[in-house]
Design an enzyme around this catalytic site. Structure first.
Site, PDB file in Angstrom:
ATOM      1  N   THR A  35       0.824  -1.220   0.000  1.00  0.00           N
ATOM      2  CA  THR A  35       0.000   0.000   0.000  1.00  0.00           C
ATOM      3  C   THR A  35       0.857   1.269   0.000  1.00  0.00           C
ATOM      4  OG1 THR A  35      -0.174  -0.161   2.417  1.00  0.00           O
ATOM      5  CG2 THR A  35      -2.039  -0.997   1.152  1.00  0.00           C
ATOM      6  N   PHE A  71       5.273   0.581  11.791  1.00  0.00           N
ATOM      7  CA  PHE A  71       4.092   1.226  11.191  1.00  0.00           C
ATOM      8  C   PHE A  71       3.328   0.291  10.259  1.00  0.00           C
ATOM      9  CE2 PHE A  71       7.238   4.543  11.915  1.00  0.00           C
ATOM     10  CZ  PHE A  71       6.504   5.481  12.624  1.00  0.00           C
ATOM     11  N   TYR A 139      -9.955  -4.161  13.100  1.00  0.00           N
ATOM     12  CA  TYR A 139      -8.768  -3.299  13.069  1.00  0.00           C
ATOM     13  C   TYR A 139      -8.363  -2.918  14.494  1.00  0.00           C
ATOM     14  CZ  TYR A 139      -6.060   0.982  12.583  1.00  0.00           C
ATOM     15  OH  TYR A 139      -5.097   1.945  12.714  1.00  0.00           O
ATOM     16  N   LYS A 143      -4.978  -4.271  16.845  1.00  0.00           N
ATOM     17  CA  LYS A 143      -3.994  -3.350  17.436  1.00  0.00           C
ATOM     18  C   LYS A 143      -3.956  -3.519  18.958  1.00  0.00           C
ATOM     19  CE  LYS A 143      -2.469  -0.998  13.822  1.00  0.00           C
ATOM     20  NZ  LYS A 143      -1.055  -0.726  13.525  1.00  0.00           N
ATOM     21  N   PHE A 167      -5.148   9.397  16.929  1.00  0.00           N
ATOM     22  CA  PHE A 167      -6.522   9.769  16.586  1.00  0.00           C
ATOM     23  C   PHE A 167      -6.528  10.069  15.079  1.00  0.00           C
ATOM     24  CE2 PHE A 167      -9.139   9.662  20.480  1.00  0.00           C
ATOM     25  CZ  PHE A 167      -8.208   9.033  21.271  1.00  0.00           C
ATOM     26  N   ASN A 168      -7.196  11.115  14.597  1.00  0.00           N
ATOM     27  CA  ASN A 168      -7.327  11.256  13.133  1.00  0.00           C
ATOM     28  C   ASN A 168      -6.158  12.045  12.559  1.00  0.00           C
ATOM     29  OD1 ASN A 168      -9.996  10.514  14.197  1.00  0.00           O
ATOM     30  ND2 ASN A 168     -10.585  10.680  12.055  1.00  0.00           N
ATOM     31  N   HIS A 185     -10.528   8.427   3.955  1.00  0.00           N
ATOM     32  CA  HIS A 185     -10.450   9.449   5.006  1.00  0.00           C
ATOM     33  C   HIS A 185     -11.044  10.789   4.561  1.00  0.00           C
ATOM     34  CE1 HIS A 185      -7.200   6.675   6.562  1.00  0.00           C
ATOM     35  NE2 HIS A 185      -8.147   6.676   7.466  1.00  0.00           N
ATOM     36  N   GLY A 279     -20.339   1.432  12.298  1.00  0.00           N
ATOM     37  CA  GLY A 279     -19.104   1.359  13.086  1.00  0.00           C
ATOM     38  C   GLY A 279     -18.564   2.705  13.523  1.00  0.00           C
TER      39      GLY A 279
HETATM   40  N1  UFG Z   1     -16.725  10.797   6.773  1.00  0.00           N
HETATM   41  C1  UFG Z   1     -17.757  11.279   5.988  1.00  0.00           C
HETATM   42  N2  UFG Z   1     -17.633  11.098   4.639  1.00  0.00           N
HETATM   43  C2  UFG Z   1     -16.572  10.472   4.048  1.00  0.00           C
HETATM   44  C3  UFG Z   1     -15.522   9.994   4.886  1.00  0.00           C
HETATM   45  C4  UFG Z   1     -15.644  10.169   6.248  1.00  0.00           C
HETATM   46  O1  UFG Z   1     -18.733  11.822   6.467  1.00  0.00           O
HETATM   47  O2  UFG Z   1     -16.556  10.331   2.825  1.00  0.00           O
HETATM   48  C5  UFG Z   1     -16.826  10.986   8.225  1.00  0.00           C
HETATM   49  C6  UFG Z   1     -16.802   9.685   8.995  1.00  0.00           C
HETATM   50  O3  UFG Z   1     -18.096   9.146   9.119  1.00  0.00           O
HETATM   51  C7  UFG Z   1     -16.210  10.142  10.331  1.00  0.00           C
HETATM   52  C8  UFG Z   1     -15.267  11.283   9.944  1.00  0.00           C
HETATM   53  O4  UFG Z   1     -15.684  11.704   8.651  1.00  0.00           O
HETATM   54  O5  UFG Z   1     -17.213  10.642  11.142  1.00  0.00           O
HETATM   55  C9  UFG Z   1     -13.823  10.876   9.884  1.00  0.00           C
HETATM   56  O6  UFG Z   1     -13.742   9.694   9.110  1.00  0.00           O
HETATM   57  P1  UFG Z   1     -12.355   9.086   8.605  1.00  0.00           P
HETATM   58  O7  UFG Z   1     -12.693   7.928   7.724  1.00  0.00           O
HETATM   59  O8  UFG Z   1     -11.519  10.167   8.022  1.00  0.00           O
HETATM   60  O9  UFG Z   1     -11.647   8.613   9.942  1.00  0.00           O
HETATM   61  P2  UFG Z   1     -12.182   7.667  11.129  1.00  0.00           P
HETATM   62  O10 UFG Z   1     -12.552   8.578  12.270  1.00  0.00           O
HETATM   63  O11 UFG Z   1     -13.207   6.730  10.668  1.00  0.00           O
HETATM   64  O12 UFG Z   1     -10.899   6.795  11.491  1.00  0.00           O
HETATM   65  C10 UFG Z   1      -9.616   7.345  11.647  1.00  0.00           C
HETATM   66  C11 UFG Z   1      -8.606   6.283  11.281  1.00  0.00           C
HETATM   67  C12 UFG Z   1      -8.686   5.132  12.247  1.00  0.00           C
HETATM   68  C13 UFG Z   1      -8.543   5.651  13.657  1.00  0.00           C
HETATM   69  C14 UFG Z   1      -9.540   6.740  13.935  1.00  0.00           C
HETATM   70  C15 UFG Z   1      -9.270   7.297  15.309  1.00  0.00           C
HETATM   71  O13 UFG Z   1      -8.836   5.824   9.967  1.00  0.00           O
HETATM   72  O14 UFG Z   1      -7.644   4.239  11.976  1.00  0.00           O
HETATM   73  O15 UFG Z   1      -9.427   7.764  12.965  1.00  0.00           O
HETATM   74  O16 UFG Z   1      -9.911   8.451  15.594  1.00  0.00           O
HETATM   75  F1  UFG Z   1      -8.767   4.656  14.537  1.00  0.00           F
END
Ligand code: UFG
Length: 319
Positions: A35, A71, A139, A143, A167-168, A185, A279
């Site tokens: 990746t 990583f 996932y 971890k 976090f993000n 993301h 989720g």
């Molecule tokens: N979101 C949207 N539309 C999209 C993509 C995301 O509304 O097209 C929302 C998601 O529902 C979420 C927020 O934007 O509420 C952030 O989503 P991301 O997919 O960017 O990130 P996540 O919070 O799902 O997850 C990320 C990492 C994980 C980590 C987590 C910890 O990918 O590995 O942050 O906070 F565990």
């Protein structure tokens, strides 16, 4: 220090490798490019293109390494729910093999990329490290399993280990940014709308128990995240496994992130509300007090516009 960086062709791994090199550490990157991107491996790092489990015993076996930063992993929450076996194999089986190589070679230090996903749906925010760890995805579970394994290795074998629960992560550093083969993301997807690569951003749910109805996340700049890895290497103690959350301590909703992207790009971003994504917790905000106090860490790029600006500069450089 001489350091092995697994996954050093990926987003976070490449930025950390770059920051380590800037601090005059010797860096060997191992990445199978499943990746990652070969051109993301920073100049000055030695690059071994291979699966880490095939090469780690030999590489580490000469006893010259001072530490490993691990990583390399599968990172898609949704995919992990659908294909958990891929996550248990890559993130657990292979990491246990890496741990064994570390133990056999007597490598003294390990920094592990853990995640906020180990906590699952939080009972309260901000989330501290002693919050219950009840992951809602494979996932997060994989971890967490490795976090437990590392604890026992540290106690039994004297490893100086640190797990950093991200976090993000967002933003870019020194021309290195987010380039996932399958992008899920929020910030890179919103910026794809700005470049015209995507027609609209889908907002997953507008009925969450938050002020504007969209999910809130804690966005941390990848450069600040990298700094914490250096501090972890410097402060780790033999026989101890320390766990730290890394975030800004401030949450931004999906709509606030889109608004920031509009400010930074100067463009209007088309957004459409759709169903919730399975989720997703409503709110994830870190308490990073422990990292601030014990590591001496201080995030420097804390506004959402700074973080988005760096991501935008990177996106534009590649379009
Ligand atoms: N979101 C949207 N539309 C999209 C993509 C995301 O509304 O097209 C929302 C998601 O529902 C979420 C927020 O934007 O509420 C952030 O989503 P991301 O997919 O960017 O990130 P996540 O919070 O799902 O997850 C990320 C990492 C994980 C980590 C987590 C910890 O990918 O590995 O942050 O906070 F565990």
């Amino acid at each position: 220090m001489k350091l092995l960086v697994t996954g050093g062709a990926g987003y976070v791994g490449s930025v950390c490798a770059k920051v380590l090199l800037e601090q005059d550490h010797e860096v060997v990157v191992v990445d199978d490019l499943s990746t990652g991107n070969g051109d993301a491996v920073p100049d000055g790092a030695q690059f071994v293109e291979a699966d880490m489990v095939d090469v780690a015993p030999k590489l580490l076996g000469d006893g010259s390494f001072d530490g490993v930063l691990h990583f390399a992993s599968k990172i898609l929450v949704g995919e992990s729910v659908e294909v958990p076996e891929r996550y248990w194999h890559s993130n657990v089986t292979k990491t246990l093999q890496l741990l064994e190589a570390i133990r056999a070679a007597g490598v003294p230090r390990l920094v592990f990329s853990s995640t906020a996903a180990t906590y699952g749906e939080p009972e309260s925010v901000p989330i501290t490290e002693d919050a219950p760890a009840r992951p809602t995805s494979a996932y997060g579970a994989t971890k967490l399993a490795i976090d437990h394994a590392i604890t026992s290795y540290a106690i039994a074998h004297g490893l100086a280990a640190t797990s950093l629960r991200y976090f993000n992560i967002a933003g870019a550093y020194a021309g290195l940014g987010e380039r996932h083969p399958v992008e899920t993301h929020l910030i890179p997807l919103v910026l794809q709308v700005a470049t015209g690569r995507r027609s609209e951003i889908l907002v997953f749910g507008n009925d969450w128990p938050t002020p504007d109805g969209t999910c809130i996340r804690d966005y941390i700049h990848v450069g600040d995240l990298a700094d914490a890895h250096l501090l972890a290497l410097q402060t780790a103690q033999p026989g101890e496994h320390r766990i730290y959350n890394l975030g800004n301590g401030t949450g931004f909703s999906v709509r606030e992130v889109i608004a920031s992207c509009e400010r930074v790009t100067g463009m209007s971003i088309a957004a459409r509300d759709v169903e919730r994504r399975p989720g997703d917790p409503a709110v994830l905000i870190a308490s990073s007090e422990k990292a601030i106090t014990e590591l001496g860490w201080k995030p420097l790029r804390t506004t959402i516009d700074e973080i988005v600006s760096d991501a935008w500069e990177f996106t534009r450089s590649r379009t």
